[in-house]
Design a protein around this motif. Structure first.
Motif, PDB file in Angstrom:
ATOM      1  N   THR A 164      31.350 -27.113 -60.025  1.00 47.07           N
ATOM      2  CA  THR A 164      30.589 -26.228 -59.147  1.00 47.07           C
ATOM      3  C   THR A 164      31.368 -25.873 -57.886  1.00 47.07           C
ATOM      4  O   THR A 164      32.469 -26.367 -57.655  1.00 47.07           O
ATOM      5  CB  THR A 164      29.233 -26.868 -58.792  1.00 47.07           C
ATOM      6  N   SER A 215      26.508 -19.431 -62.042  1.00 46.17           N
ATOM      7  CA  SER A 215      27.366 -20.447 -61.445  1.00 46.17           C
ATOM      8  C   SER A 215      28.750 -19.930 -61.054  1.00 46.17           C
ATOM      9  O   SER A 215      29.377 -19.174 -61.788  1.00 46.17           O
ATOM     10  CB  SER A 215      27.528 -21.587 -62.467  1.00 46.17           C
ATOM     11  N   THR A 242      28.152 -30.456 -62.031  1.00 51.98           N
ATOM     12  CA  THR A 242      29.521 -29.925 -61.908  1.00 51.98           C
ATOM     13  C   THR A 242      30.016 -29.452 -63.270  1.00 51.98           C
ATOM     14  O   THR A 242      29.450 -29.844 -64.290  1.00 51.98           O
ATOM     15  CB  THR A 242      30.483 -31.011 -61.394  1.00 51.98           C
ATOM     16  N   ASN A 271      28.004 -36.399 -58.683  1.00 50.29           N
ATOM     17  CA  ASN A 271      28.340 -35.346 -59.651  1.00 50.29           C
ATOM     18  C   ASN A 271      27.686 -35.627 -61.003  1.00 50.29           C
ATOM     19  O   ASN A 271      27.738 -36.758 -61.485  1.00 50.29           O
ATOM     20  CB  ASN A 271      29.860 -35.298 -59.879  1.00 50.29           C
ATOM     21  N   ASN A 277      23.125 -24.273 -58.812  1.00 48.10           N
ATOM     22  CA  ASN A 277      23.739 -22.971 -58.554  1.00 48.10           C
ATOM     23  C   ASN A 277      23.791 -22.198 -59.866  1.00 48.10           C
ATOM     24  O   ASN A 277      24.470 -22.601 -60.794  1.00 48.10           O
ATOM     25  CB  ASN A 277      25.144 -23.163 -57.977  1.00 48.10           C
ATOM     26  N   TYR A 278      23.041 -21.104 -59.910  1.00 47.42           N
ATOM     27  CA  TYR A 278      22.992 -20.284 -61.119  1.00 47.42           C
ATOM     28  C   TYR A 278      22.697 -18.847 -60.733  1.00 47.42           C
ATOM     29  O   TYR A 278      21.838 -18.641 -59.877  1.00 47.42           O
ATOM     30  CB  TYR A 278      21.923 -20.829 -62.081  1.00 47.42           C
TER      31      TYR A 278
END
Ligand SMILES: Cc1ncc(COP(=O)(O)O)c(C=O)c1O
Length: 393
Positions: free
Chosen positions: A129, A180, A127, A146, A177-178
């Motif tokens: 995110t 992001s 995070t 997290n 996630n990228y």
């Protein structure tokens, strides 16, 4: 209007009580009611769907393409996605057994997590995110862990990953996630390789949400699937690169044995995606015109990013130039305190600029604001002028 029988209150899935309406939507809805407000809140492109995609959708309708397709999507779209993954990211997936078309990346996230999580299972989530991951984990009876990345420029370090693994006994998966949402930060190939080296020694499933992979400014996107394909589910879609969030086309790619399980969840949930929307996505993934349309939008985003970052830095926000997506994650000037919700509320009510408080994106987001530059340059200029006025008051 029928009133629900009050006794039904006891009938619901108890996991539902673990999920709240996303505060982002609530904040955005409230801010939208303020007359004349400039909104930098939206996580969706402000561009129209490229002509090449519109034409393909219209052709599909005129061809009476109106029947259930395979649950995993039309063969044409799956092949276009396989070509895209090969050509753009050097990833090899079989269109028949290793790719499924989903209802946006959202459904891909849900189906992937559903296939993995039993009650009490833990999922690592670096995070700040996108809050949907935690909501889905909670809905499924799992536990989101997290990992605050704010002290490492919003990049998960191998050491932080190792610590999280050592501290928790029931970790089944990690969501990466990228580039992001919300930070715009992305990972270099070396950073991904270092994380992959740690994960390769585990039996974690890696859910790689790469929905912003085409929006990288300078350099090229690398997927963690390059390093650990056997345990990775790659998620992506046409929503951001094709400016077609409302068409709801996402996809997942994974080894056949993984895809068999996730695909089961997927087909039970949705049967199949919509034919015209799938037809529209084919040229986005696999045509020169589609690629050019994405590049044109990317050039516009890049100019807006450069404007916004420079302007915010001048106003004493701390901002690192983000390399991807269409968000700036800015630290509030020191003399304005650290309460991001308070600052964002004041900015909306008094300054008439809507942005999203950073803390809504989880641990490490406190004291920051997410500003989306998926809006016109005129809006960005107006927003900056208004922020300046508010700070000068
Ligand atoms: C990181 C991330 N993943 C997934 C999604 C959802 O994508 P889709 O509209 O394709 O469901 C979003 C949308 O904002 C996002 O920011």
């Amino acid at each position: 209007m029928p009133q629900m029988n009050a006794n039904l209150n006891h009938q619901f899935n108890t996991n539902l009580s673990r999920v709240q309406p996303t505060p982002i939507r609530v904040f955005d809805n409230n801010a939208s009611k303020i007359p004349g407000i400039v909104k930098l809140t939206l996580g969706e492109p402000d561009f129209n769907v490229p002509d090449v995609a519109k034409k393909a959708a219209i052709q599909s309708i005129n061809d009476n393409d109106s029947h259930y397709s395979a649950g995993s999507g039309t063969p044409q779209l799956r092949q276009a996605i396989a070509n895209y993954l090969q050509n753009r990211y050097d990833l090899t997936y079989d269109a028949d057994s290793e790719i499924a078309v989903t209802i946006g990346a959202t459904e891909a996230i849900y189906a992937s997590l559903f296939a993995i999580i039993n009650k009490g299972d833990q999922v690592l989530i670096p995070t700040p995110t996108f809050p949907l991951y935690e909501a889905i984990v909670n809905l499924l009876g799992g536990e989101a862990i997290n990992i605050d990345t704010s002290d490492n420029d919003f990049v998960l370090s191998p050491d932080a990953l190792k610590k999280a693994l050592a501290d928790h006994d029931h970790v089944k998966a990690i969501v990466l996630n990228y580039p992001s949402n919300p930070t715009g930060v992305t990972y270099s190939a070396d950073q991904l390789k270092a994380i992959a080296d740690v994960l390769a020694d585990t039996d974690l499933v890696v859910i790689a949400d790469e929905i912003y992979s085409e929006l990288i400014y300078g350099g090229h996107h690398t997927s963690i699937a390059k390093f650990i394909p056997g345990q990775t589910i790659v998620l992506n879609g046409a929503s951001k690169s094709g400016a077609m969030t409302g068409y709801r086309i996402g996809f997942m790619a994974a080894p056949a044995e993984l895809m068999k399980r996730i695909g089961m969840v997927h087909s039970i949930m949705i049967t199949s995606p919509s034919d015209p929307a799938m037809a529209a996505a084919v040229p986005i993934f696999d045509s020169d015109d589609g690629h050019q349309a994405t590049l044109d939008m990317k050039a516009a985003y890049e100019a807006r990013r450069d404007f916004l970052v420079a302007a915010l830095q001048k106003l004493d926000f701390t901002v690192t130039t983000p390399r991807g997506a269409f968000y700036v994650f800015a630290k509030i000037p020191a003399d304005q305190g650290t309460d991001d919700v308070k600052f964002a509320t004041k900015l909306a009510q008094e300054g008439k600029v809507a942005v999203i408080p950073g803390s809504y994106f989880g641990d490490g987001g406190e004291g920051y604001l997410r500003l989306s530059y998926a809006t016109s340059m005129d809006n960005l200029k107006l927003a900056v002028d208004r922020i300046k006025d508010l700070l000068n008051k």
